[in-house]
Design a protein around this motif. Structure first.
Motif, short mmCIF file in Angstrom:
data_model
loop_
_atom_site.label_atom_id
_atom_site.label_comp_id
_atom_site.label_asym_id
_atom_site.label_seq_id
_atom_site.Cartn_x
_atom_site.Cartn_y
_atom_site.Cartn_z
N ASP A 62 5.00 40.06 -13.96
CA ASP A 62 5.38 38.72 -13.50
C ASP A 62 4.19 37.84 -13.16
O ASP A 62 4.33 36.62 -13.08
CB ASP A 62 6.31 38.84 -12.28
N LYS A 65 3.67 34.97 -15.33
CA LYS A 65 4.48 33.76 -15.20
C LYS A 65 3.71 32.62 -14.53
O LYS A 65 4.07 31.46 -14.70
CB LYS A 65 5.74 34.08 -14.39
N LYS A 68 2.22 31.21 -17.71
CA LYS A 68 3.16 30.87 -18.80
C LYS A 68 4.22 29.87 -18.35
O LYS A 68 4.71 29.09 -19.17
CB LYS A 68 3.85 32.14 -19.30
N PRO A 70 8.08 28.78 -16.76
CA PRO A 70 9.45 29.25 -17.01
C PRO A 70 9.65 29.71 -18.45
O PRO A 70 9.05 29.16 -19.39
CB PRO A 70 10.31 28.01 -16.71
N LYS A 71 10.48 30.69 -18.62
CA LYS A 71 10.78 31.23 -19.96
C LYS A 71 11.59 30.25 -20.78
O LYS A 71 11.38 30.09 -21.98
CB LYS A 71 11.53 32.55 -19.81
N SER A 163 7.70 38.45 -6.34
CA SER A 163 7.23 37.37 -5.48
C SER A 163 7.12 37.83 -4.04
O SER A 163 6.13 37.53 -3.34
CB SER A 163 8.19 36.18 -5.57
N LYS A 227 4.37 30.59 -7.01
CA LYS A 227 4.61 30.20 -8.41
C LYS A 227 5.60 31.14 -9.07
O LYS A 227 6.51 30.69 -9.81
CB LYS A 227 3.29 30.18 -9.18
N VAL A 228 5.44 32.44 -8.84
CA VAL A 228 6.39 33.40 -9.43
C VAL A 228 7.80 33.13 -8.92
O VAL A 228 8.77 33.14 -9.69
CB VAL A 228 5.96 34.85 -9.09
N VAL A 231 9.21 30.03 -10.67
CA VAL A 231 9.57 30.29 -12.07
C VAL A 231 10.87 31.07 -12.16
O VAL A 231 11.73 30.78 -13.00
CB VAL A 231 8.42 31.04 -12.79
N VAL A 232 11.01 32.08 -11.30
CA VAL A 232 12.25 32.88 -11.30
C VAL A 232 13.45 32.00 -10.96
O VAL A 232 14.51 32.09 -11.61
CB VAL A 232 12.14 34.05 -10.30
N ASP A 235 14.25 29.73 -13.95
CA ASP A 235 14.92 30.44 -15.04
C ASP A 235 16.35 30.82 -14.68
O ASP A 235 17.19 30.99 -15.57
CB ASP A 235 14.13 31.70 -15.42
#
Length: 289
Positions: A62, A65, A68, A70-71, A163, A227-228, A231-232, A235
């Motif tokens: 993770d 992420k 990168k 969000p997916k 996270s 940040k993680v 992003v989670v 998503d």
């Protein structure tokens, strides 16, 4: 890219400001390997103690992420709405025909048009299980929505573990920096008979431990954890959209209305315009014909 720029800004501003103020980088560089060994090593050891092997792998994965992001992108949300539209229309026109697509998505011609969604096991399972529940007459919208909500809460809780693990490490780093600094002071006290210029360097080296612990915590690891988490949570909107559309379907709304419910519940920066989605749905209808 933004993550890399942020890291560069942190280092340039902190150490550039130190040098501009007349600080000597040599003291920091001399003490850095030993302080990093104590602080970083202790932080990693504590991380290993507090997490199992699966959580460690999950956290390391993770970290990517942060760079990168969000997916799921805007095109993925549009594709998801098109996929759900096609499946809902088919389920209403021919309830038997939908079974082959939800029972074996890997061989489904419908899912094959959206490879990014097909590659996500959670999204495919969520779609298949919800459509299957309707075919089994478990179609009370409120009950299904409650089940989906609990399922997604459990998935998100698991996804947020990395996270939480990084934030726990960030919380402990300042204290570990103090431990390293205290050890440096102990070393300095053992050399109290040395001249002031030597003692000054030793005390400066000891204080590098405090600096390093705070710097790593608030400058790197803490922001990584934040940040993680962001992003989670970003998503997670993708899976919530699946819930909104399929629950609307259980309320027997028209397929177009179900998709519009999903579009309205898409995050604004990823939400397709009404016209763009209409064009995509028309294309999906033509492909299905």
């Amino acid at each position: 890219m933004i993550g890399i720029i942020g890291i560069l800004v942190i280092f340039v501003m902190v150490f550039g400001g130190y040098l501009a103020a007349g600080g000597k980088i040599g003291i920091i560089l001399h003490a850095l390997p030993f302080e990093m060994m104590m602080i970083g090593g202790a932080a990693i050891g504590a991380f290993l103690i507090s997490n199992d092997a699966a959580a460690i792998k999950h956290t390391l994965k993770d970290i990517g992420k942060v760079f990168k992001g969000p997916k799921w992108k805007s095109d993925d949300y549009r594709d998801l709405l098109c996929l759900l539209f096609t499946l809902i229309r088919l389920a209403r026109q021919n309830p038997v025909a939908i079974e082959e697509h939800i029972e074996d998505p890997g061989q489904s011609a419908i899912f094959a048009k959206y490879p990014r969604i097909l590659a996500d096991k959670e999204a495919v399972a969520l779609i298949g299980d919800t459509l299957r529940s309707a075919s089994m007459n478990y179609d009370d919208p409120h009950q299904v929505e409650e089940v989906l909500e609990k399922r997604m809460e459990a998935s998100q809780h698991h996804a947020l573990h990395s996270s939480h693990a990084l934030q726990t490490m960030a919380d402990g780093l300042p204290a570990l920096g103090i431990v390293a600094a205290v050890l440096g002071v102990i070393k300095t006290m053992a050399s109290i008979d040395q001249p002031p210029e030597i003692l000054g360097k030793m005390i400066g080296g000891a204080l590098v431990g405090t600096f390093l612990g705070v710097f790593l915590s608030y400058g790197l690891v803490g922001p990584f954890a934040a940040k993680v988490r962001d992003v989670v949570e970003e998503d997670a909107h993708f899976y919530k959209l699946i819930r909104e559309v399929l629950v609307a379907n259980l309320h027997n709304h028209a397929a177009n209305i179900c998709i519009e419910v999903g579009r309205q519940n898409t995050p604004q920066h990823n939400r397709p315009s009404f016209g763009d989605l209409e064009d995509a749905l028309k294309s999906a209808k033509q492909d299905a014909a």
